[in-house]
Design a protein around this motif. Structure first.
Motif, mmCIF file in Angstrom:
data_model
loop_
_atom_site.group_PDB
_atom_site.id
_atom_site.type_symbol
_atom_site.label_atom_id
_atom_site.label_comp_id
_atom_site.label_asym_id
_atom_site.label_seq_id
_atom_site.Cartn_x
_atom_site.Cartn_y
_atom_site.Cartn_z
ATOM 1 N N ALA A 75 0.986 -1.094 -0.048
ATOM 2 C CA ALA A 75 -0.016 0.136 -0.059
ATOM 3 C C ALA A 75 0.821 1.233 0.059
ATOM 4 N N THR A 76 0.367 2.396 -0.523
ATOM 5 C CA THR A 76 1.102 3.683 -0.673
ATOM 6 C C THR A 76 0.339 4.676 -0.308
ATOM 7 N N GLU A 77 1.000 6.000 0.171
ATOM 8 C CA GLU A 77 0.151 6.872 0.662
ATOM 9 C C GLU A 77 -0.828 7.398 -0.589
ATOM 10 N N ASP A 78 -0.527 7.332 -1.750
ATOM 11 C CA ASP A 78 -1.238 7.530 -2.892
ATOM 12 C C ASP A 78 -2.574 6.851 -2.615
ATOM 13 N N ASP A 79 -2.411 5.493 -2.548
ATOM 14 C CA ASP A 79 -3.704 4.712 -2.472
ATOM 15 C C ASP A 79 -4.482 5.082 -1.398
ATOM 16 N N LEU A 80 -3.830 5.265 -0.242
ATOM 17 C CA LEU A 80 -4.744 5.731 0.985
ATOM 18 C C LEU A 80 -5.504 7.120 0.781
ATOM 19 N N VAL A 81 -4.785 8.146 0.085
ATOM 20 C CA VAL A 81 -5.563 9.273 -0.348
ATOM 21 C C VAL A 81 -6.694 9.001 -1.132
ATOM 22 N N ALA A 82 -6.627 8.331 -2.081
ATOM 23 C CA ALA A 82 -7.471 7.977 -3.170
ATOM 24 C C ALA A 82 -8.660 7.256 -2.101
ATOM 25 N N ALA A 83 -8.319 6.235 -1.392
ATOM 26 C CA ALA A 83 -9.359 5.847 -0.780
ATOM 27 C C ALA A 83 -10.147 6.657 0.065
ATOM 28 N N GLY A 84 -9.440 7.732 0.744
ATOM 29 C CA GLY A 84 -10.079 8.524 1.401
ATOM 30 C C GLY A 84 -10.919 9.640 0.600
ATOM 31 N N ARG A 85 -10.869 10.018 -0.397
ATOM 32 C CA ARG A 85 -11.606 10.810 -1.361
ATOM 33 C C ARG A 85 -12.666 10.059 -1.624
ATOM 34 N N SER A 86 -12.613 8.717 -1.863
ATOM 35 C CA SER A 86 -13.904 7.692 -2.483
ATOM 36 C C SER A 86 -14.766 7.882 -0.918
ATOM 37 N N PHE A 87 -13.996 7.444 -0.035
ATOM 38 C CA PHE A 87 -14.895 7.425 1.180
ATOM 39 C C PHE A 87 -15.860 8.861 1.455
ATOM 40 N N ALA A 88 -14.919 9.738 1.394
ATOM 41 C CA ALA A 88 -15.898 11.213 1.522
ATOM 42 C C ALA A 88 -16.811 11.424 0.880
ATOM 43 N N ARG A 89 -16.725 11.155 -0.543
ATOM 44 C CA ARG A 89 -17.776 11.303 -1.645
ATOM 45 C C ARG A 89 -19.245 10.884 -1.233
ATOM 46 N N LYS A 90 -19.008 9.799 -0.480
ATOM 47 C CA LYS A 90 -20.257 9.169 -0.194
ATOM 48 C C LYS A 90 -21.230 9.543 1.201
ATOM 49 N N ARG A 91 -20.476 10.583 1.906
ATOM 50 C CA ARG A 91 -20.796 10.958 2.995
ATOM 51 C C ARG A 91 -21.489 12.483 3.093
ATOM 52 N N ARG A 92 -22.280 12.707 3.941
ATOM 53 C CA ARG A 92 -22.927 14.083 4.380
ATOM 54 C C ARG A 92 -22.351 14.700 5.463
ATOM 55 N N ALA A 93 -22.411 16.089 5.332
ATOM 56 C CA ALA A 93 -21.870 16.729 6.764
ATOM 57 C C ALA A 93 -22.934 16.703 7.861
ATOM 58 N N PHE A 94 -22.443 16.818 9.048
ATOM 59 C CA PHE A 94 -23.545 17.141 10.209
ATOM 60 C C PHE A 94 -22.833 17.694 11.185
ATOM 61 N N ASP A 95 -23.789 18.585 11.911
ATOM 62 C CA ASP A 95 -23.314 19.427 13.074
ATOM 63 C C ASP A 95 -22.485 18.713 14.083
ATOM 64 N N LEU A 96 -21.255 19.166 14.518
ATOM 65 C CA LEU A 96 -20.795 18.546 15.581
ATOM 66 C C LEU A 96 -21.468 18.808 16.859
ATOM 67 N N PRO A 97 -21.686 17.950 17.742
ATOM 68 C CA PRO A 97 -22.504 18.213 19.068
ATOM 69 C C PRO A 97 -21.787 19.380 19.881
ATOM 70 N N ASP A 98 -22.658 19.774 20.809
ATOM 71 C CA ASP A 98 -21.950 20.531 22.033
ATOM 72 C C ASP A 98 -20.972 19.793 22.836
ATOM 73 N N LEU A 99 -19.611 20.511 22.794
ATOM 74 C CA LEU A 99 -18.833 19.925 23.700
ATOM 75 C C LEU A 99 -18.620 20.518 24.592
ATOM 76 N N ALA A 100 -17.548 20.018 25.809
ATOM 77 C CA ALA A 100 -17.325 20.383 27.128
ATOM 78 C C ALA A 100 -16.035 19.983 27.505
ATOM 79 N N VAL A 101 -15.383 20.663 28.243
ATOM 80 C CA VAL A 101 -13.998 20.298 28.673
ATOM 81 C C VAL A 101 -14.117 19.263 30.092
ATOM 82 N N THR A 102 -13.649 18.052 29.914
ATOM 83 C CA THR A 102 -13.957 17.095 31.080
ATOM 84 C C THR A 102 -12.637 16.534 31.349
ATOM 85 N N ALA A 103 -12.624 15.918 32.509
ATOM 86 C CA ALA A 103 -11.430 15.068 32.787
ATOM 87 C C ALA A 103 -11.945 13.530 32.457
#
Length: 232
Positions: A75-103
């Motif tokens: 496997a190469t970095e180029d393969d990984l980048v290509a897979a990442g782009r293919s993965f992302a094309r199939k997904r849709r954005a969503f809101d990040l839930p509210d965050l809080a600083v915790t221990a």
């Protein structure tokens, strides 16, 4: 085997207040590779804060979706980048839930105030989609990574997926400190919570991409290779 390690992380858009906050707290911007003056909570000197954030600084500001791995044979970095782009094309954005600083035990992190099914689903999808690119741990690495503190399910995840905290064990968090002496934990969490309110506040954040990071060698920190924007 190459010493380089890759990871698939959630990282906020680099122009967002959340990214600037996290990078400033850690004193490192993984998008540019530049160090930054540390944003230390009240009561901590800059020098002390740099010491307390040394471990997470190496990884850059992020939430783990697919934990660091070496590339599988062939496997190469180029393969990984290509897979990442293919993965992302199939997904849709969503809101990040509210965050809080915790221990979380002895370190401070940003966590979601409520469980998030979209984040859990995204993590699970990343674990599976990028698994073909992960070189398996050697027996020596597995032995080193095993811990008596891991549950049976977490041990099984480590052996199958290379990381204990996947699927039902996943918990979204964005680490802000290394392990702290116990007396410092409440002070760090309270101070970071005030800084978060001041620098991020109610600013909305979006999960609109997954981000590929690389660590070229153990002496170097992780840096961003590419952001795979959803639907593009």
């Amino acid at each position: 085997m190459s010493a380089a390690r890759y990871a698939i992380y959630y990282a906020p858009p680099p122009e967002s207040p959340l990214w600037r906050f996290g990078s400033d707290v850690l004193g490192y911007d993984a998008a540019t590779g530049a160090t930054r003056p540390p944003l230390a909570p009240e009561g901590f000197s800059a020098e002390e804060w740099l010491r307390l954030t040394a471990q997470p600084r190496r990884y850059g500001f992020h939430a783990t979706l697919k934990a660091p791995f070496r590339l599988a044979e062939g496997a190469t970095e180029d393969d990984l980048v290509a897979a990442g782009r293919s993965f992302a094309r199939k997904r849709r954005a969503f809101d990040l839930p509210d965050l809080a600083v915790t221990a979380l035990e002895t370190f401070a992190a940003l966590t979601t105030r409520e469980p998030s099914e979209p984040l859990s689903a995204l993590s699970a999808a990343c674990v599976e989609a990028f698994e073909p690119f992960r070189a398996p741990h050697s027996p020596e690495e597995l032995a080193r990574r095993r811990s008596a503190a891991l549950t049976e399910a977490q041990q099984a995840n480590l052996e199958r997926w290379g990381y204990p905290y996947v699927f039902d064990e996943f918990r979204f968090h964005m680490t802000l400190t290394g392990s702290l002496p116990e007396p410092l934990v409440p002070r760090a969490v309270d101070g970071l919570a005030r800084l978060y309110a001041e620098h991020v506040g109610a600013a909305a954040s979006t999960v609109n991409a997954v981000t590929l990071y690389v660590e070229e060698s153990p002496e170097e920190g992780f840096r961003i290779v590419d952001r795979f924007v959803f639907g593009s």
